[in-house]
Scaffold this motif. Structure first.
Motif, mmCIF file in Angstrom:
data_model
loop_
_atom_site.group_PDB
_atom_site.id
_atom_site.type_symbol
_atom_site.label_atom_id
_atom_site.label_comp_id
_atom_site.label_asym_id
_atom_site.label_seq_id
_atom_site.Cartn_x
_atom_site.Cartn_y
_atom_site.Cartn_z
ATOM 1 N N HIS A 98 7.208 -11.916 -14.579
ATOM 2 C CA HIS A 98 7.214 -13.290 -14.069
ATOM 3 C C HIS A 98 7.969 -13.387 -12.745
ATOM 4 O O HIS A 98 7.548 -14.116 -11.838
ATOM 5 N N PHE A 99 9.065 -12.646 -12.596
ATOM 6 C CA PHE A 99 9.793 -12.616 -11.334
ATOM 7 C C PHE A 99 8.888 -12.107 -10.216
ATOM 8 O O PHE A 99 8.776 -12.726 -9.152
ATOM 9 N N TYR A 100 8.234 -10.972 -10.448
ATOM 10 C CA TYR A 100 7.375 -10.402 -9.411
ATOM 11 C C TYR A 100 6.207 -11.333 -9.088
ATOM 12 O O TYR A 100 5.831 -11.480 -7.918
ATOM 13 N N MET A 101 5.642 -11.974 -10.104
ATOM 14 C CA MET A 101 4.558 -12.938 -9.849
ATOM 15 C C MET A 101 5.051 -14.084 -8.959
ATOM 16 O O MET A 101 4.350 -14.501 -8.038
ATOM 17 N N GLN A 102 6.245 -14.584 -9.232
ATOM 18 C CA GLN A 102 6.810 -15.657 -8.407
ATOM 19 C C GLN A 102 7.033 -15.193 -6.970
ATOM 20 O O GLN A 102 7.062 -16.013 -6.057
ATOM 21 N N CYS A 103 7.171 -13.901 -6.765
ATOM 22 C CA CYS A 103 7.372 -13.334 -5.425
ATOM 23 C C CYS A 103 6.056 -12.918 -4.778
ATOM 24 O O CYS A 103 6.059 -12.263 -3.729
ATOM 25 N N LYS A 145 -0.043 -7.713 -1.401
ATOM 26 C CA LYS A 145 -0.718 -7.378 -0.149
ATOM 27 C C LYS A 145 0.056 -8.033 0.999
ATOM 28 O O LYS A 145 0.465 -9.188 0.906
ATOM 29 N N ILE A 146 0.251 -7.274 2.044
ATOM 30 C CA ILE A 146 0.996 -7.759 3.211
ATOM 31 C C ILE A 146 0.012 -8.274 4.243
ATOM 32 O O ILE A 146 -0.937 -7.584 4.614
ATOM 33 N N ASP A 147 0.252 -9.494 4.690
ATOM 34 C CA ASP A 147 -0.639 -10.105 5.697
ATOM 35 C C ASP A 147 -0.210 -9.763 7.095
ATOM 36 O O ASP A 147 0.911 -9.656 7.425
ATOM 37 N N TYR A 188 3.478 -11.016 -6.212
ATOM 38 C CA TYR A 188 2.862 -9.785 -6.697
ATOM 39 C C TYR A 188 1.849 -10.133 -7.786
ATOM 40 O O TYR A 188 2.037 -11.097 -8.526
ATOM 41 N N GLN A 189 0.794 -9.323 -7.868
ATOM 42 C CA GLN A 189 -0.239 -9.523 -8.883
ATOM 43 C C GLN A 189 -0.446 -8.228 -9.654
ATOM 44 O O GLN A 189 -0.294 -7.136 -9.097
ATOM 45 N N ILE A 190 -0.824 -8.354 -10.912
ATOM 46 C CA ILE A 190 -1.153 -7.178 -11.721
ATOM 47 C C ILE A 190 -2.483 -6.636 -11.223
ATOM 48 O O ILE A 190 -3.468 -7.367 -11.163
ATOM 49 N N GLU A 191 -2.487 -5.360 -10.855
ATOM 50 C CA GLU A 191 -3.710 -4.751 -10.345
ATOM 51 C C GLU A 191 -4.089 -3.477 -11.088
ATOM 52 O O GLU A 191 -5.104 -2.874 -10.778
ATOM 53 N N GLY A 192 -3.262 -3.057 -12.043
ATOM 54 C CA GLY A 192 -3.602 -1.851 -12.770
ATOM 55 C C GLY A 192 -2.863 -1.762 -14.089
ATOM 56 O O GLY A 192 -1.792 -2.335 -14.258
ATOM 57 N N ILE A 193 -3.478 -1.060 -15.022
ATOM 58 C CA ILE A 193 -2.913 -0.866 -16.353
ATOM 59 C C ILE A 193 -3.045 0.611 -16.701
ATOM 60 O O ILE A 193 -4.097 1.211 -16.488
ATOM 61 N N ASP A 194 -1.976 1.199 -17.220
ATOM 62 C CA ASP A 194 -2.009 2.583 -17.680
ATOM 63 C C ASP A 194 -1.530 2.580 -19.129
ATOM 64 O O ASP A 194 -0.351 2.388 -19.402
ATOM 65 N N VAL A 195 -2.467 2.774 -20.045
ATOM 66 C CA VAL A 195 -2.126 2.685 -21.467
ATOM 67 C C VAL A 195 -1.481 3.952 -22.013
ATOM 68 O O VAL A 195 -0.982 3.947 -23.133
ATOM 69 N N PHE A 212 2.771 -1.583 6.950
ATOM 70 C CA PHE A 212 2.198 -1.215 5.651
ATOM 71 C C PHE A 212 1.299 -2.343 5.169
ATOM 72 O O PHE A 212 1.557 -3.517 5.425
ATOM 73 N N ARG A 213 0.243 -2.005 4.452
ATOM 74 C CA ARG A 213 -0.722 -3.011 4.010
ATOM 75 C C ARG A 213 -0.385 -3.637 2.659
ATOM 76 O O ARG A 213 -0.863 -4.715 2.325
ATOM 77 N N ALA A 214 0.472 -2.961 1.869
ATOM 78 C CA ALA A 214 0.796 -3.479 0.541
ATOM 79 C C ALA A 214 2.037 -2.796 -0.007
ATOM 80 O O ALA A 214 2.438 -1.731 0.464
ATOM 81 N N ILE A 215 2.614 -3.438 -1.029
ATOM 82 C CA ILE A 215 3.756 -2.873 -1.769
ATOM 83 C C ILE A 215 3.346 -2.820 -3.234
ATOM 84 O O ILE A 215 2.827 -3.798 -3.775
ATOM 85 N N THR A 216 3.608 -1.688 -3.875
ATOM 86 C CA THR A 216 3.244 -1.485 -5.270
ATOM 87 C C THR A 216 4.501 -1.207 -6.086
ATOM 88 O O THR A 216 5.472 -0.645 -5.577
#
Length: 184
Positions: free
Chosen positions: A148-153, A182-184, A155-162, A132-136
């Protein structure tokens, strides 16, 4: 301690996980600007006057959906002395070669002890092993501890749904943040 693939979840398993929710003293506040020539969204970490507390309950429909996801073979649990203390319900999204974490939970007695990181690392490993190329995943702007936990692991914010939770974001209510690794 053992991490293993989940074959099914009983009511007892859900009870062992404890309540699902969070408390936060901060939130990411959204500001957005939209003109004919540009569009921007900006998240700013702000302190809250009162603790934001959310307890979520899984509906019968949620549990049925989770059963279907578990059958796909990518969901894992972390067990201590045979008791489920952390859970990652993960669905492969073959159409875009990603995996989606639908439910990630660590029993509150085991939070901030490294078990969540061990489990998310297992999910990352499984994604890589399976090409797989990525995890969402999706969380809320009010769930700053999770963000903050996911960022430390990684993960980056890539989308916003208001408007995922409400059609009225004028008071900057709870909004959905989509994070991706993104998985390398």
């Amino acid at each position: 301690m053992e991490i293993k693939r989940i074959e099914n979840l009983s009511n007892e398993d859900w009870l062992q996980l404890g309540s699902f929710g969070y408390k936060s003293t901060q939130k990411y506040e959204l500001t957005k600007e939209e003109t004919q020539g540009s569009f921007s969204m900006h998240l700013t970490l702000t302190n809250l006057d009162n603790i934001y507390e959310k307890e979520e309950l899984n509906s019968t429909d949620d549990l049925k959906r989770y059963e279907e996801i578990i059958k796909m073979g990518f969901s894992y649990g972390l067990y201590i002395s045979g008791s489920l203390i952390a859970l990652a319900l993960v669905e492969p999204q073959h159409w875009n070669n990603t995996m989606m974490i639908w439910h990630f939970q660590v029993n509150e007695k085991y939070i901030r002890k490294g078990y969540g990181r061990l489990l998310i690392n297992k999910v990352n490993e499984i994604a890589k092993e399976n090409g797989f190329r990525a995890i969402t995943l999706e969380t809320q702007n009010t769930n700053v501890p999770a963000i903050h936990f996911y960022m430390q692991c990684g993960y980056q914010i890539e989308g916003i749904d208001v408007s995922l939770y409400t059609n009225n974001d004028s008071h900057n209510e709870e909004i959905a943040l989509y994070m991706r690794k993104k998985i390398d």
